[in-house]
Scaffold this motif. Structure first.
Motif, PDB file in Angstrom:
ATOM      1  N   ASP A 499       0.845  -1.199   0.000  1.00 57.74           N
ATOM      2  CA  ASP A 499       0.000   0.000   0.000  1.00 57.74           C
ATOM      3  C   ASP A 499       0.879   1.249   0.000  1.00 57.74           C
ATOM      4  OD1 ASP A 499      -2.217  -1.575   0.121  1.00 57.74           O
ATOM      5  OD2 ASP A 499      -2.544  -1.351   2.270  1.00 57.74           O
ATOM      6  N   LEU A 500       0.340   2.339  -0.533  1.00 64.43           N
ATOM      7  CA  LEU A 500       1.090   3.593  -0.620  1.00 64.43           C
ATOM      8  C   LEU A 500       1.544   4.086   0.749  1.00 64.43           C
ATOM      9  CD1 LEU A 500       2.158   6.064  -2.120  1.00 64.43           C
ATOM     10  CD2 LEU A 500      -0.166   7.025  -2.052  1.00 64.43           C
ATOM     11  N   TRP A 501       0.717   3.888   1.782  1.00 61.61           N
ATOM     12  CA  TRP A 501       1.087   4.430   3.105  1.00 61.61           C
ATOM     13  C   TRP A 501       2.389   3.818   3.608  1.00 61.61           C
ATOM     14  CZ3 TRP A 501       1.855   1.491   7.415  1.00 61.61           C
ATOM     15  CH2 TRP A 501       1.278   0.216   7.475  1.00 61.61           C
ATOM     16  N   ARG A 502       2.656   2.569   3.252  1.00 57.50           N
ATOM     17  CA  ARG A 502       3.907   1.935   3.687  1.00 57.50           C
ATOM     18  C   ARG A 502       5.117   2.623   3.048  1.00 57.50           C
ATOM     19  NH1 ARG A 502       4.099  -2.500   6.590  1.00 57.50           N
ATOM     20  NH2 ARG A 502       2.194  -3.653   7.048  1.00 57.50           N
ATOM     21  N   LEU A 503       4.983   2.968   1.777  1.00 50.76           N
ATOM     22  CA  LEU A 503       6.068   3.675   1.096  1.00 50.76           C
ATOM     23  C   LEU A 503       6.283   5.046   1.726  1.00 50.76           C
ATOM     24  CD1 LEU A 503       8.147   4.046  -1.152  1.00 50.76           C
ATOM     25  CD2 LEU A 503       6.281   4.778  -2.663  1.00 50.76           C
ATOM     26  N   LYS A 515       0.521   6.760  11.251  1.00 44.42           N
ATOM     27  CA  LYS A 515      -0.787   7.410  11.191  1.00 44.42           C
ATOM     28  C   LYS A 515      -0.811   8.507  10.130  1.00 44.42           C
ATOM     29  CE  LYS A 515      -4.258   9.625  14.133  1.00 44.42           C
ATOM     30  NZ  LYS A 515      -4.576  10.074  15.516  1.00 44.42           N
ATOM     31  N   GLY A 516       0.223   9.351  10.126  1.00 42.71           N
ATOM     32  CA  GLY A 516       0.290  10.433   9.146  1.00 42.71           C
ATOM     33  C   GLY A 516       0.368   9.894   7.724  1.00 42.71           C
ATOM     34  N   ALA A 517       1.123   8.787   7.539  1.00 43.73           N
ATOM     35  CA  ALA A 517       1.245   8.187   6.215  1.00 43.73           C
ATOM     36  C   ALA A 517      -0.102   7.663   5.727  1.00 43.73           C
ATOM     37  CB  ALA A 517       2.273   7.053   6.255  1.00 43.73           C
ATOM     38  N   LYS A 518      -0.873   7.086   6.616  1.00 46.11           N
ATOM     39  CA  LYS A 518      -2.195   6.569   6.236  1.00 46.11           C
ATOM     40  C   LYS A 518      -3.150   7.707   5.878  1.00 46.11           C
ATOM     41  CE  LYS A 518      -2.092   2.125   8.655  1.00 46.11           C
ATOM     42  NZ  LYS A 518      -2.681   1.269   9.703  1.00 46.11           N
ATOM     43  N   ILE A 519      -3.039   8.831   6.590  1.00 44.26           N
ATOM     44  CA  ILE A 519      -3.888   9.991   6.271  1.00 44.26           C
ATOM     45  C   ILE A 519      -3.576  10.495   4.863  1.00 44.26           C
ATOM     46  CG2 ILE A 519      -4.360  12.408   6.862  1.00 44.26           C
ATOM     47  CD1 ILE A 519      -3.872  11.613   9.821  1.00 44.26           C
ATOM     48  N   LEU A 520      -2.276  10.579   4.536  1.00 42.55           N
ATOM     49  CA  LEU A 520      -1.887  11.042   3.199  1.00 42.55           C
ATOM     50  C   LEU A 520      -2.371  10.086   2.119  1.00 42.55           C
ATOM     51  CD1 LEU A 520       1.757  12.266   3.945  1.00 42.55           C
ATOM     52  CD2 LEU A 520      -0.224  13.703   3.403  1.00 42.55           C
ATOM     53  N   ALA A 521      -2.185   8.787   2.350  1.00 44.48           N
ATOM     54  CA  ALA A 521      -2.601   7.797   1.348  1.00 44.48           C
ATOM     55  C   ALA A 521      -4.114   7.766   1.160  1.00 44.48           C
ATOM     56  CB  ALA A 521      -2.093   6.409   1.756  1.00 44.48           C
ATOM     57  N   LYS A 522      -4.830   8.104   2.220  1.00 47.57           N
ATOM     58  CA  LYS A 522      -6.290   8.106   2.153  1.00 47.57           C
ATOM     59  C   LYS A 522      -6.812   9.308   1.365  1.00 47.57           C
ATOM     60  CE  LYS A 522     -10.367   8.159   5.186  1.00 47.57           C
ATOM     61  NZ  LYS A 522     -10.830   8.206   6.602  1.00 47.57           N
ATOM     62  N   ASN A 523      -6.072  10.429   1.417  1.00 50.13           N
ATOM     63  CA  ASN A 523      -6.572  11.674   0.829  1.00 50.13           C
ATOM     64  C   ASN A 523      -5.990  12.017  -0.539  1.00 50.13           C
ATOM     65  OD1 ASN A 523      -8.361  13.294   2.916  1.00 50.13           O
ATOM     66  ND2 ASN A 523      -6.771  12.229   4.094  1.00 50.13           N
ATOM     67  N   PHE A 524      -4.969  11.278  -0.964  1.00 52.60           N
ATOM     68  CA  PHE A 524      -4.372  11.541  -2.279  1.00 52.60           C
ATOM     69  C   PHE A 524      -4.268  10.228  -3.044  1.00 52.60           C
ATOM     70  CE2 PHE A 524      -2.836  14.886   0.527  1.00 52.60           C
ATOM     71  CZ  PHE A 524      -3.090  16.029  -0.215  1.00 52.60           C
ATOM     72  N   LEU A 541      -6.143  18.735   6.171  1.00 54.27           N
ATOM     73  CA  LEU A 541      -6.472  17.318   6.353  1.00 54.27           C
ATOM     74  C   LEU A 541      -6.787  17.061   7.821  1.00 54.27           C
ATOM     75  CD1 LEU A 541      -3.680  15.574   4.227  1.00 54.27           C
ATOM     76  CD2 LEU A 541      -6.028  16.086   3.536  1.00 54.27           C
ATOM     77  N   GLU A 542      -7.796  16.247   8.077  1.00 52.09           N
ATOM     78  CA  GLU A 542      -8.171  15.926   9.458  1.00 52.09           C
ATOM     79  C   GLU A 542      -7.004  15.239  10.168  1.00 52.09           C
ATOM     80  OE1 GLU A 542     -11.702  13.551  11.907  1.00 52.09           O
ATOM     81  OE2 GLU A 542     -11.657  13.521   9.726  1.00 52.09           O
ATOM     82  N   GLU A 543      -6.669  15.714  11.365  1.00 54.44           N
ATOM     83  CA  GLU A 543      -5.613  15.166  12.220  1.00 54.44           C
ATOM     84  C   GLU A 543      -4.217  15.311  11.612  1.00 54.44           C
ATOM     85  OE1 GLU A 543      -6.768  11.630  14.820  1.00 54.44           O
ATOM     86  OE2 GLU A 543      -7.938  11.249  13.012  1.00 54.44           O
ATOM     87  N   THR A 575       3.284   3.282  -6.251  1.00 60.67           N
ATOM     88  CA  THR A 575       3.237   4.637  -5.695  1.00 60.67           C
ATOM     89  C   THR A 575       1.817   5.199  -5.741  1.00 60.67           C
ATOM     90  OG1 THR A 575       3.792   5.595  -7.855  1.00 60.67           O
ATOM     91  CG2 THR A 575       5.622   5.152  -6.342  1.00 60.67           C
ATOM     92  N   LYS A 576       0.850   4.308  -5.915  1.00 63.00           N
ATOM     93  CA  LYS A 576      -0.550   4.735  -5.986  1.00 63.00           C
ATOM     94  C   LYS A 576      -1.335   4.166  -4.797  1.00 63.00           C
ATOM     95  CE  LYS A 576      -0.531   4.803 -11.058  1.00 63.00           C
ATOM     96  NZ  LYS A 576      -0.546   6.276 -11.182  1.00 63.00           N
ATOM     97  N   THR A 577      -2.415   4.844  -4.473  1.00 59.10           N
ATOM     98  CA  THR A 577      -3.298   4.360  -3.414  1.00 59.10           C
ATOM     99  C   THR A 577      -4.036   3.118  -3.906  1.00 59.10           C
ATOM    100  OG1 THR A 577      -3.616   6.578  -2.517  1.00 59.10           O
ATOM    101  CG2 THR A 577      -5.259   4.918  -1.938  1.00 59.10           C
ATOM    102  N   ILE A 578      -3.903   2.050  -3.156  1.00 57.35           N
ATOM    103  CA  ILE A 578      -4.610   0.812  -3.488  1.00 57.35           C
ATOM    104  C   ILE A 578      -6.007   0.893  -2.896  1.00 57.35           C
ATOM    105  CG2 ILE A 578      -4.639  -1.699  -3.138  1.00 57.35           C
ATOM    106  CD1 ILE A 578      -1.593  -1.604  -3.009  1.00 57.35           C
TER     107      ILE A 578
END
Length: 674
Positions: A499-503, A515-524, A541-543, A575-578
């Motif tokens: 998943d993108l958040w891991r990268l 947590k911050g990585a997951k927020i970014l992957a969720k919103n972009f 972005l929330e949080e 490099t994309k959100t799955i």
């Protein structure tokens, strides 16, 4: 001679030789002869399973490996104890006891063994089952593993059903021997005896448990069908007569002052014991008085655990060295004369930063007191200045990085001295270690030593080069055979699909964790959108706070970082959100706050957290009045205590899995009310 008689004869003979070897230290036969007797017994039992006895010594070598542990509901809840930390705490406890039970009170004082608490059930004189404490109500069925512990009797002279509670541990001597073996084999050392004992008991393969020199002290008769005793000490004598190793050197006192004096003695002398203790347990001896006093929601009112203060030891600072971290922070570390502390040998201790050294006036060759913060991280707490002899040498943080030799800086308002050279080999090494870690790209087989070899051999220069590694590049590296090389290449290839958040997390952007990585992957939708996002977009972005937003923007201004990302793209790293695999999971925990604490029987912590978040809840780290429920595993600790104090619902893993399978929030809320 018929087969049953032959089996009985072999059991008697093996038990005789066990007694000679283990208890009398006077073996009469060779190991090979002993092994042949055991092999003959096991063969006969396998051919005639109906003739196998529960007390057969073959049970000590372990049975069939398990897929996972079943769960056992304890007949009597295995409650935790409230804690005392001072003599005054004990006097307050004594006053509460005498207010409820009267002035004529006796206390039994026992060692608080630092191991794993277990409950064992016997029926008709035979070992029936055994379990971990778990959350106090439900534990893991580790019966097969407990049967391998030689100090646990498999048959006793008592037909009534009884349940005993004890602490499984490994002696200091055996722990030292095991770590010496690990060192000789070039393997990682175990942290302390308690962790080794707990890990050994939770092996899915009992044969592995059987290889560990586990022992037990039984400290309580939890249940005894048709058995009547007047005092706890009387029940301990009964258990000893049955063949249990009971809590050693327990004492009975009538005065709390005598209790305190006894505890003070062991506070100073616990190092002389051959097993680790982390405190003393004080219990009312009279069982009728216990009944009168009863229980709180989480612990008995008639007992308390005195916790030893953090152990402090005196040693000498031989040198002060510095290490460069992933973000360039240069951390000073004291090299010590080795000293045993809280169960392990300590030869290094953190000195935190320049201000800490100045504040405590720490010098090379100083005699110092060290302790473990939280019994985990060694630290220097005080200089013994009266032992200075003029040979002490002051220490200054380096003006140049010890690795790349570029000038160091100390930014205004920060305590840390830093190397700000982004090309510093030390930062690159720490950055790669972070990139492959479990919460980032999760590449198995890439430990610190392998990464160091890859850098030294110029096989890699940055994280993107990991994806160019071929089998022939690594197969000849130290401790890297054909199988390990194949597994490493497979693991690297597999990580391309993450998943993108891991990268994002693996890139090591300052202030941006999981947590911050997951927020970014969720919103972009991809890394390019994140790279082009403005600080204003990110702040909204929330949080996602301003500091994090600024750090992301600054990170993607660096040409070096852009180049690494381009190389990762060329290597076909995702490099994309799955699409969220949990998007179709019903949000049955929507709006809830759930706290996870302790070790769960089967679920890994991250898996449980993912289940919580996938169903719409927040996995929070602290218990408060707004907490919906607490998911508690083994050794839950202070969070479980606070939940009980606040009346917050506590569930075990089995209940959590049941809740997670429901189809609506209303069903969950209804279930939680039960």
């Amino acid at each position: 001679m018929n087969i049953e008689n032959k089996i009985d004869e072999l059991i008697s003979l093996i038990n005789y030789h066990n007694e000679k070897y283990y208890n009398q230290d006077a073996p009469e036969i060779s190991d090979a002869e002993y092994d042949n007797l055991m092999k003959e017994l096991i063969k006969l039992e396998e051919e005639n399973p109906n003739l196998k006895r529960v007390d057969s010594p073959s049970n000590r070598v372990g049975g069939k490996a398990l897929d996972k542990f079943d769960q056992i509901v304890h007949k009597i809840p295995m409650l935790s104890l409230s804690n005392a930390y001072s003599g005054q705490d004990l006097k307050d406890f004594d006053k509460r006891v005498r207010d409820m039970a009267g002035s004529d009170v006796e206390y039994v004082v026992e060692f608080k063994i630092d191991g794993l608490s277990v409950g064992i059930t016997y029926n008709d004189g035979e070992f029936e089952k055994g379990a971990t404490r778990g959350n106090g109500v439900v534990g893991e069925d580790i019966s097969q593993n407990l049967m391998t512990v030689k100090s646990i009797p498999l048959r006793i002279k008592e037909d009534n059903e009884i349940v005993v509670r004890g602490e499984v541990y490994i002696s200091k001597e055996n722990f030292q021997k095991i770590n010496e073996q690990q060192e000789n084999l070039g393997l990682a050392l175990y942290a302390n005896p308690r962790n080794l004992a707990a890990g050994s008991l939770r092996q899915l393969d009992p044969k592995l448990t059987a290889k560990r020199p586990l022992d037990i002290f039984v400290f309580n008769l939890e249940y005894g069908q048709n058995l009547k005793f007047e005092s706890h000490s009387e029940s301990l004598e009964f258990l000893s007569d049955l063949g249990f190793s009971v809590s050693p050197s327990y004492k009975v006192f009538k005065s709390i002052d005598d209790v305190i004096e006894h505890i003070e003695y062991w506070t100073e002398n616990r190092g002389n014991l051959d097993f680790e203790i982390d405190g003393m347990v004080i219990k009312v001896n009279n069982l009728k008085q216990r009944e009168t006093m009863g229980y709180t929601a989480k612990s008995p009112r008639w007992a308390i655990a005195y916790k030893f203060p953090a152990e402090k030891k005196k040693t000498k600072i031989l040198d002060i060295i510095v290490e460069v971290g992933r973000t360039g922070t240069i951390t000073p570390t004291a090299v010590l004369e080795p000293v045993r502390l809280a169960g392990t040998s300590v030869s290094r201790a953190t000195l935190h930063n320049e201000d800490y050294i100045r504040e405590k006036d720490i010098r090379i060759n100083d005699t110092v007191l060290v302790q473990k913060a939280g019994d985990i991280i060694p630290q220097v707490i005080e200089v013994v200045k009266e032992e200075r002899n003029g040979e002490e040498i002051g220490f200054n943080m380096p003006n140049n990085c010890p690795v790349c030799f570029e000038p160091t800086v100390r930014l205004e308002g920060e305590a840390a001295v830093k190397c700000i050279n982004m090309s510093c080999p030390a930062q690159i090494r720490r950055g790669i270690i972070h990139f492959v870690s479990r919460d980032a790209m999760n590449i198995d087989g890439l430990g610190e030593s392998i990464i160091t070899l890859l850098l030294n051999e110029k096989i890699i220069e940055d994280v993107s080069d990991l994806y160019s590694i071929k089998k022939e590049d690594v197969i000849n590296l130290e401790r890297m055979g054909d199988k390990s090389a194949n597994n490493l290449i497979k693991s690297i290839k597999k990580s391309k699909e993450n998943d993108l958040w891991r990268l994002i997390n693996g890139l090591g952007i300052k202030f941006v964790g999981v947590k911050g990585a997951k927020i970014l992957a969720k919103n972009f939708k991809d890394i390019d959108e994140i790279m082009n996002a403005s600080e204003e977009e990110l702040v909204n972005l929330e949080e996602f706070g301003g500091t994090m937003a600024n750090s992301v923007v600054e990170f993607f201004k660096e040409d070096k970082n852009i180049n690494v990302i381009e190389k990762l793209k060329k290597a076909s790293v995702n490099t994309k959100t799955i699409e969220d695999k949990n998007s179709n999971v019903p949000k049955i925990f929507e709006g809830m706050k759930i706290v996870l604490t302790g070790t769960l029987p089967t679920l890994k912590r991250n898996d449980a957290k993912e289940m919580i978040e996938a169903r719409g809840a927040k996995a929070t780290s602290s218990v408060s009045k707004s907490t919906t429920f607490v998911l508690a595993g083994e050794e839950a600790g202070s969070k479980l205590t606070k939940a009980n104090e606040l009346g917050i619902k506590v569930v075990d893993e089995a209940t959590f899995i049941e809740l997670s399978s429901l189809s609506s929030k209303e069903e969950v809320e209804s279930k939680l009310l039960l």
